[in-house]
Design a protein around this motif. Structure first.
Motif, short mmCIF file in Angstrom:
data_model
loop_
_atom_site.label_atom_id
_atom_site.label_comp_id
_atom_site.label_asym_id
_atom_site.label_seq_id
_atom_site.Cartn_x
_atom_site.Cartn_y
_atom_site.Cartn_z
N LEU A 35 -7.06 4.74 4.65
CA LEU A 35 -7.64 3.42 4.41
C LEU A 35 -6.72 2.33 4.92
O LEU A 35 -7.16 1.37 5.57
N LEU A 84 -8.32 -3.23 11.69
CA LEU A 84 -9.29 -4.33 11.63
C LEU A 84 -8.58 -5.67 11.57
O LEU A 84 -8.95 -6.63 12.28
N LEU A 119 0.83 -1.20 0.00
CA LEU A 119 0.00 0.00 0.00
C LEU A 119 0.87 1.26 0.00
O LEU A 119 0.56 2.25 -0.68
N GLU A 168 -7.57 -0.52 7.63
CA GLU A 168 -7.43 -1.94 7.30
C GLU A 168 -6.56 -2.64 8.34
O GLU A 168 -6.89 -3.72 8.82
N PHE A 214 -5.34 11.64 -3.21
CA PHE A 214 -5.58 10.20 -3.23
C PHE A 214 -4.68 9.52 -2.21
O PHE A 214 -5.11 8.61 -1.48
N PHE A 267 -5.99 9.81 1.33
CA PHE A 267 -7.08 8.89 1.60
C PHE A 267 -6.57 7.45 1.68
O PHE A 267 -7.03 6.66 2.50
#
Lengths: 492, 103
Positions: B71, B78, B40, B75, B64, B67
């Motif tokens: 994200l 979680l 990423l 991720e 971008f 963001f």
């Protein structure tokens, strides 16, 4: 800044309102009232669905939604998107009704509010994903649709399989979104914009970087849709997740992603680049339908069985994308509508049997007709519809999508549809295995006779009504076609 | 100019490939997660570099990236939560133990 543009997102705002109401109810309602959480959510969501269905007719006088855009064109809405969101709403409503008994089970009862909150957030993500016309909003929608789903898959805290499924789902989802993002960064390097319209308008020449970018984007979307080279997570996740979540994952999430994939490939990479991705998609569809079918034959667990069946169904849905026309989008939406009813009927039966007896294997279904005739007939209708036997809805959805796929009239597409047709016959074999187990195979011990809960019965009745009515009348197809006609040109 | 942009793109590409390699070969779930972060982050570098060198007049790539970083953080949070849950069940974080459901 002009805040009134938020009003364009009326459906999303409504959904957020439902989410907030559920959240507040879950947090502040007195303990006694909490036992009514599940019905309250169902009623709220039913209201939301009905209001969405009636809103355009009441407010504007006409039954169509004007195409509008917000946030500099990052978000659009029109009649076609409105229709597909309504279709998904109906599916979610059925999922919510079917899950009531499971949610009130002993292990979930403490956290039942969270289930609904996570579910509504994923639905919001799907809405955003379909309405986005810019890769940033698309990625945000995609992630907010897939991340809470991982938490939902891990919902059964005491069951080991649930966690295994969740970690498999999350890691593959992250991997695929990393690949998708890499592809998007290459697209950005080539075209200098992330708006779908600008990418389409820049009409680049075919260069190696463009091919790599499209492969990455297709792979990233293919992971979410469980198309074949990227399908390995599907069966494990479907088996391990709670059945309510599995049904949500297999129907709503897949349908929304399919529509989003259509929008990306038709709008951003449509006219100029279609020769780059057309053949990739062609091969992927053949692989998806065939391998999904072949692996479904050897499955014994009902949820794994439906997982492979849903892989091959995803291949059929993608036939609408290869046509890349208004007819293709219409057929896709109709297919999703029918698929919602057929698959949710099957999952409804599985869930009823699992909730009452804990059995999930296909062998346990032997002789089910003798003890539970209603469940067996529902399951039979679902299987017939999934296989595409004429009087039921599944036949017409397959018919429309095949017709849309051959519309361009090239030989290659006829060959593709022929392969899909042959695979329909293969799929008939394994769908009928279930029917055979229920009606013909005698077996002891049979699942004892039980009466399923009211919520489960309501869910199944809705699905059966959908299968039969859509099969006999096919009434919504022309409505959807009109919606797509009015919306397709203004999709940008 | 061309050399200049390659100085940034090649490390990003190496990072991405290391991430893919690590994702496939690592047995420890935390290490897999780190590999994912590498992938990423390589994407983030890509976006910033493309924006800075190819389209200096706009900010789309930078936004971008912001963001994408958020994200990635969500991720990871979680994934760690689910790994902790799994750790309670199998008492380690080796992916080879997470293989009850197959074929």
């Amino acid at each position: 800044m002009d805040y009134s543009q938020f009003l364009v997102m009326s459906q999303e705002l409504g959904l957020i309102a439902v989410f907030l109401l559920v959240f507040l109810f879950d947090t502040f309602a007195p303990r006694k009232a909490l036992s009514a959480t599940a019905p309250v959510v169902c009623v709220l969501f039913a209201l939301f669905t009905v209001v969405n269905l009636l809103l355009p007719c009441c407010c504007c006088g006409s039954c169509t939604v004007e195409p509008q855009s917000a946030f500099g064109g990052m978000y659009v809405t029109n009649q076609a998107l409105f229709t597909i969101k309504n279709i998904l709403n109906v599916g979610v409503l059925v999922v919510l009704i079917q899950s009531i008994k499971w949610v009130n089970g002993p292990d979930q009862i403490m956290r039942r509010g969270e289930f609904y909150e996570l579910l509504l957030v994923t639905l919001f993500g799907m809405y955003l994903m379909m309405s986005s016309r810019h890769f940033l909003t698309f990625i945000i929608g995609l992630e907010s649709a897939s991340l809470p789903l991982a938490a939902m898959v891990a919902f059964e805290k005491k069951k080991y399989e649930s966690h295994e499924a969740a970690i498999k789902y999350l890691l593959t989802a992250l991997f695929s979104s990393a690949i998708l993002l890499m592809g998007v960064s290459f697209v950005y390097a080539l075209s200098g914009s992330l708006y779908f319209a600008d990418i389409a308008a820049s009409s680049l020449e075919t260069c190696p970087l463009l091919v790599v970018a499209l492969v990455f984007v297709l792979a990233g979307v293919g992971f979410k849709l469980s198309l074949v080279p990227f399908h390995l997570w599907t069966a494990d996740v479907y088996q391990g997740a709670p059945t309510s979540v599995t049904s949500y994952l297999s129907v709503i999430s897949k349908g929304a992603t399919a529509i989003a994939a259509f929008i990306i490939f038709a709008l951003a990479f449509g006219e100029f680049y279609s020769e780059v991705w057309h053949w990739m998609l062609y091969a992927i569809i053949i692989l998806t339908i065939t391998i999904g079918n072949l692996f479904a034959i050897r499955q014994k667990n009902m949820k794994r069985f439906l997982a492979f069946s849903s892989i091959s169904q995803a291949g059929y849905i993608m036939l609408g994308l290869i046509a890349c026309s208004p007819a293709g989008l219409t057929a896709m939406m109709y297919y999703i509508l029918v698929y919602i009813f057929s698959n949710l009927a099957a999952f409804g039966v599985i869930q009823a049997i699992e909730n009452n007896t804990g059995k999930l294997s296909m062998d346990d279904y032997n002789g089910l007709y003798k003890t539970n005739p209603m469940l067996s007939v529902t399951m039979m209708l679902a299987m017939f519809s999934l296989a595409g036997i004429p009087p039921f809805a599944g036949f017409f959805s397959k018919f429309f999508i095949f017709r849309a796929a051959v519309e361009p009239g090239t030989t290659a597409l006829y060959v593709l549809v022929l392969i899909a047709l042959i695979n329909t016959i293969v799929s008939l074999y394994y769908y009928l295995l279930v029917v055979k187990a229920m009606f013909i195979k005698p077996d002891e011990p049979v699942i004892a006779r039980f009466r399923s809960a009211l919520s489960e019965r309501i869910g199944m009745w809705i699905c059966v009504a959908g299968i039969v009515i859509l099969g006999l009348a096919s009434c919504f197809y022309s409505d959807i076609a009109a919606a797509v006609e009015s919306g397709f040109n203004s999709l940008l | 100019m061309e050399l200049e942009i390659l100085k940034y793109l090649i490390p990003a590409l190496i990072m991405f490939c290391c991430g893919v390699y690590g994702f496939i070969t690592r047995k420890n779930m935390i290490a897999i997660l780190i590999s994912l972060e590498l992938m990423l982050n390589a994407v983030d570098i890509n976006f910033v570099v493309f924006n800075r060198f190819l389209f200096p007049g706009q900010l789309e790539g930078m936004f971008f990236t912001l963001f994408a970083i958020a994200l990635a953080a969500a991720e990871t949070a979680l994934a760690i939560a689910i790994i902790v849950n799994l750790f309670r069940a199998v008492k380690n974080v080796d992916v080879r133990n997470v293989n009850k459901m197959k074929f």
